[in-house]
Motif scaffolding. Structure first.
Motif, PDB file in Angstrom:
ATOM      1  N   CYS A   1       7.371  -1.507  -5.089  1.00 56.58           N
ATOM      2  CA  CYS A   1       6.529  -2.466  -4.364  1.00 56.58           C
ATOM      3  C   CYS A   1       6.984  -3.900  -4.645  1.00 56.58           C
ATOM      4  O   CYS A   1       7.134  -4.703  -3.721  1.00 56.58           O
ATOM      5  CB  CYS A   1       5.065  -2.287  -4.767  1.00 56.58           C
ATOM      6  SG  CYS A   1       3.970  -3.606  -4.194  1.00 56.58           S
TER       7      CYS A   1
ATOM      8  N   TRP B   1       0.210  -7.394  -7.529  1.00 55.83           N
ATOM      9  CA  TRP B   1      -0.432  -6.085  -7.350  1.00 55.83           C
ATOM     10  C   TRP B   1       0.512  -4.967  -7.776  1.00 55.83           C
ATOM     11  O   TRP B   1       0.143  -4.087  -8.554  1.00 55.83           O
ATOM     12  CB  TRP B   1      -0.858  -5.920  -5.897  1.00 55.83           C
ATOM     13  CG  TRP B   1      -0.912  -4.511  -5.364  1.00 55.83           C
ATOM     14  CD1 TRP B   1       0.112  -3.820  -4.789  1.00 55.83           C
ATOM     15  CD2 TRP B   1      -2.045  -3.623  -5.347  1.00 55.83           C
ATOM     16  NE1 TRP B   1      -0.297  -2.566  -4.407  1.00 55.83           N
ATOM     17  CE2 TRP B   1      -1.607  -2.413  -4.734  1.00 55.83           C
ATOM     18  CE3 TRP B   1      -3.358  -3.746  -5.773  1.00 55.83           C
ATOM     19  CZ2 TRP B   1      -2.471  -1.328  -4.558  1.00 55.83           C
ATOM     20  CZ3 TRP B   1      -4.219  -2.660  -5.586  1.00 55.83           C
ATOM     21  CH2 TRP B   1      -3.782  -1.476  -4.988  1.00 55.83           C
TER      22      TRP B   1
ATOM     23  N   PHE C   1      -0.170   2.579  -4.031  1.00 60.25           N
ATOM     24  CA  PHE C   1      -1.572   2.945  -3.804  1.00 60.25           C
ATOM     25  C   PHE C   1      -1.750   4.419  -4.164  1.00 60.25           C
ATOM     26  O   PHE C   1      -1.815   5.283  -3.288  1.00 60.25           O
ATOM     27  CB  PHE C   1      -1.960   2.691  -2.349  1.00 60.25           C
ATOM     28  CG  PHE C   1      -3.443   2.744  -2.102  1.00 60.25           C
ATOM     29  CD1 PHE C   1      -4.246   1.651  -2.404  1.00 60.25           C
ATOM     30  CD2 PHE C   1      -4.044   3.869  -1.568  1.00 60.25           C
ATOM     31  CE1 PHE C   1      -5.614   1.698  -2.182  1.00 60.25           C
ATOM     32  CE2 PHE C   1      -5.401   3.923  -1.344  1.00 60.25           C
ATOM     33  CZ  PHE C   1      -6.190   2.834  -1.650  1.00 60.25           C
TER      34      PHE C   1
ATOM     35  N   PRO D   1      -2.511   2.606   2.972  1.00 61.77           N
ATOM     36  CA  PRO D   1      -3.097   3.470   1.949  1.00 61.77           C
ATOM     37  C   PRO D   1      -2.982   4.961   2.244  1.00 61.77           C
ATOM     38  O   PRO D   1      -2.786   5.761   1.322  1.00 61.77           O
ATOM     39  CB  PRO D   1      -4.566   3.026   1.936  1.00 61.77           C
ATOM     40  CG  PRO D   1      -4.515   1.597   2.355  1.00 61.77           C
ATOM     41  CD  PRO D   1      -3.428   1.528   3.385  1.00 61.77           C
TER      42      PRO D   1
ATOM     43  N   MET E   1       0.131  -2.405 -11.019  1.00 60.34           N
ATOM     44  CA  MET E   1       0.055  -0.961 -10.825  1.00 60.34           C
ATOM     45  C   MET E   1       1.164  -0.252 -11.607  1.00 60.34           C
ATOM     46  O   MET E   1       0.952   0.828 -12.181  1.00 60.34           O
ATOM     47  CB  MET E   1       0.163  -0.628  -9.337  1.00 60.34           C
ATOM     48  CG  MET E   1      -0.304   0.780  -8.988  1.00 60.34           C
ATOM     49  SD  MET E   1      -2.057   1.068  -9.310  1.00 60.34           S
ATOM     50  CE  MET E   1      -2.813   0.142  -7.974  1.00 60.34           C
TER      51      MET E   1
ATOM     52  N   ASP F   1      -5.066  -7.758  -5.174  1.00 61.79           N
ATOM     53  CA  ASP F   1      -5.191  -7.256  -3.802  1.00 61.79           C
ATOM     54  C   ASP F   1      -6.246  -8.047  -3.036  1.00 61.79           C
ATOM     55  O   ASP F   1      -6.092  -8.322  -1.845  1.00 61.79           O
ATOM     56  CB  ASP F   1      -5.554  -5.774  -3.836  1.00 61.79           C
ATOM     57  CG  ASP F   1      -5.574  -5.156  -2.449  1.00 61.79           C
ATOM     58  OD1 ASP F   1      -4.623  -5.393  -1.675  1.00 61.79           O
ATOM     59  OD2 ASP F   1      -6.539  -4.435  -2.129  1.00 61.79           O
TER      60      ASP F   1
ATOM     61  N   MET G   1       0.815  -1.209   0.000  1.00 59.45           N
ATOM     62  CA  MET G   1       0.000   0.000   0.000  1.00 59.45           C
ATOM     63  C   MET G   1       0.858   1.272   0.000  1.00 59.45           C
ATOM     64  O   MET G   1       0.528   2.262  -0.652  1.00 59.45           O
ATOM     65  CB  MET G   1      -0.933   0.012   1.210  1.00 59.45           C
ATOM     66  CG  MET G   1      -1.961  -1.097   1.213  1.00 59.45           C
ATOM     67  SD  MET G   1      -3.128  -1.031  -0.183  1.00 59.45           S
ATOM     68  CE  MET G   1      -2.483  -2.342  -1.230  1.00 59.45           C
TER      69      MET G   1
ATOM     70  N   GLY H   1       0.437   5.779   1.483  1.00 58.78           N
ATOM     71  CA  GLY H   1       0.594   5.662   0.038  1.00 58.78           C
ATOM     72  C   GLY H   1       0.084   6.890  -0.696  1.00 58.78           C
ATOM     73  O   GLY H   1       0.681   7.326  -1.691  1.00 58.78           O
ATOM     74  N   GLN H   2      -1.012   7.461  -0.216  1.00 62.95           N
ATOM     75  CA  GLN H   2      -1.516   8.687  -0.852  1.00 62.95           C
ATOM     76  C   GLN H   2      -0.548   9.847  -0.646  1.00 62.95           C
ATOM     77  O   GLN H   2      -0.304  10.644  -1.559  1.00 62.95           O
ATOM     78  CB  GLN H   2      -2.881   9.033  -0.275  1.00 62.95           C
ATOM     79  CG  GLN H   2      -3.967   8.033  -0.634  1.00 62.95           C
ATOM     80  CD  GLN H   2      -5.344   8.544  -0.298  1.00 62.95           C
ATOM     81  OE1 GLN H   2      -5.849   9.470  -0.931  1.00 62.95           O
ATOM     82  NE2 GLN H   2      -5.959   7.938   0.709  1.00 62.95           N
TER      83      GLN H   2
ATOM     84  N   LEU I   1     -10.393  -0.870  -8.889  1.00 61.05           N
ATOM     85  CA  LEU I   1      -9.827  -1.730  -7.842  1.00 61.05           C
ATOM     86  C   LEU I   1     -10.910  -2.595  -7.194  1.00 61.05           C
ATOM     87  O   LEU I   1     -10.736  -3.815  -7.088  1.00 61.05           O
ATOM     88  CB  LEU I   1      -9.088  -0.893  -6.803  1.00 61.05           C
ATOM     89  CG  LEU I   1      -7.894  -0.068  -7.321  1.00 61.05           C
ATOM     90  CD1 LEU I   1      -7.205   0.657  -6.165  1.00 61.05           C
ATOM     91  CD2 LEU I   1      -6.898  -0.950  -8.057  1.00 61.05           C
TER      92      LEU I   1
END
Length: 428
Positions: A388, A299, A243, A361, A303, A326, A239, A364-365, A268
């Motif tokens: 990742c 995953w 993400f 997450p 991505m 995921d 993540m 990750g943002q 997703l």
């Protein structure tokens, strides 16, 4: 052929055997639909008000601290208080937050700071609620049906995750943000009404009050279980590096596909839903740790490819594939947790789990937004996927207990199987 089809389709036995599971599933399906409306509307509103990927990515930073604090506290609370009450009160409070977003949007000039406050409050309330939601499942579902319950619960989230973002894009474009927030508020009210039908789920008679000592006890148990630590570490890495949801509004602009923003958010959960809808095979897998690691690698790779694509349909395809992998990881992580963690520690361990699959997450943002500001949106997406893959590969090499885990022979899983077999069956 019919036998093969049954093996592929989801196992509905938890739905048939437990009334409380049915109620919880339906209530969750209602509220998750509305939550995904706000999930799209909130970053979109921030993007419209600020025009900054850093400002949108900062939502992750704002949400992280409340998630850590209240996730750990919520885990201890779930072991000490009636889990049904925690679920209902936190669901009501989440509805109030959604109402606040609606009222802010109705102002002649909507303010920015309430969006961050709403994000932080939502994160805190989810931190309190999710451990209770996770910890109640092993109580209401037979031990042999926990894999099926994990897949069905995930399917519930994914149906809302596909329909909610897709509808949000249309609502935002044609009816405005206020409609999305209003519908979210109504779904919380409906979920609370349904949840009132759940049977009480009180704590054990000798349960201690929530305390730092109790949280520390749960952390020590988690540390002693290296295979559990492995699931947390791999999910956190996946993540953190791959993400990039904060970038979706900007990626849609760059691909000249603003119309596809809702579809991007839906990819997703769509991929995850396709896996859940064909999850009958998961009950025949016993080496869950290996599947967690392999799925996380796939995953990240998916991505990374999505970030390299310049065609919106190819981007949507690889995002959907990523969502599927995921989900595979999520099914086997959840099965490992539910089949091996004692009920008296389930809430506190669920709080730690919440940090692994929710804090990642948020970070990750923040990572993706900062990386995009320093390089470019697409570079942030594809490079995160590459890192990742490398990080999960290294973790797999460093975590032999995770890779050797086998549900048939693991002593913790065997102990819980025997304990569950001696208890009364779940309420029909």
């Amino acid at each position: 052929m019919s036998s093969k089809l049954r093996d592929l389709l989801p196992d509905l036995s938890p739905w048939r055997s437990s009334r409380d599971f049915r109620l919880l599933w339906i209530a969750g399906a209602v509220t998750v639909f509305g939550s995904f409306l706000s999930f799209v509307a909130l970053p979109f509103q921030l993007k419209e008000l600020t025009g900054s990927p850093v400002a949108v990515g900062a939502l992750g930073a704002v949400e992280l601290a409340p998630l850590i604090v209240f996730g750990l506290y919520g885990g201890a609370l779930a072991d000490a208080v009636d889990r049904r009450k925690i679920i209902l009160w936190s669901e009501s409070a989440l509805g109030v937050v959604a109402l606040g977003l609606l009222l802010n949007t109705l102002l002649p000039q909507p303010m920015i700071w309430p969006l961050y406050v709403a994000g932080a409050l939502t994160s805190a309330l989810v931190g309190i609620q999710r451990p209770a939601l996770d910890a109640i499942i092993p109580r209401i579902v037979p031990h042999s049906q926990l894999s099926a319950a994990a897949a069905l619960n995930a399917l519930r989230w994914q149906i809302g995750g596909v329909a909610g973002p897709a509808l949000a894009g249309v609502l935002i474009a044609y009816a405005g943000l206020k409609t999305a927030y209003a519908l979210d508020t109504l779904t919380f009210a409906g979920s609370v009404l349904l949840g009132r039908g759940l049977a009480p789920s009180p704590a054990a008679h000798d349960a201690e009050k929530p305390s730092l000592r109790g949280i520390w006890e749960g952390a020590r148990y988690a540390w002693s279980r290296k295979e559990l630590l492995g699931t947390y570490a791999i999910d956190l890495s996946a993540m953190l590096f791959a993400f990039p949801l904060a970038l979706f509004p900007f990626l849609a602009d760059q691909l000249d596909a603003e119309w596809a923003l809702g579809l991007m958010y839906a990819t997703l959960p769509l991929g995850a839903m396709l896996v859940s809808a064909t999850s009958g095979w998961t009950g025949r897998i016993h080496r869950h740790g290996r599947m967690v690691a392999l799925s996380a690698v796939c995953w990240g790779a998916s991505m990374g490819v999505a970030g390299l694509m310049g065609n919106i349909w190819l981007v949507l395809l690889f995002l959907t594939i990523a969502g599927g992998f995921d989900m595979v990881s999520g099914i086997f992580r959840t099965t490992m947790w539910n089949q091996t963690i004692p009920d008296e520690l389930r809430g506190r361990l669920a709080g730690i789990e919440l940090l692994s699959y929710s804090a990642g997450p948020q970070l990750g943002q923040l990572r993706s937004g900062g990386m995009a500001a320093m390089t470019s949106v697409r570079t942030s997406v594809w490079s995160g996927g590459v890192v990742c893959v490398a990080a999960v590969g290294l973790l797999a090499l460093a975590l032999p207990k995770l890779m050797a885990y086998d549900a048939r022979t693991d002593p913790h899983a065997r102990t819980l199987r025997e304990r569950k077999a001696g208890e009364a069956p779940a309420e029909a």
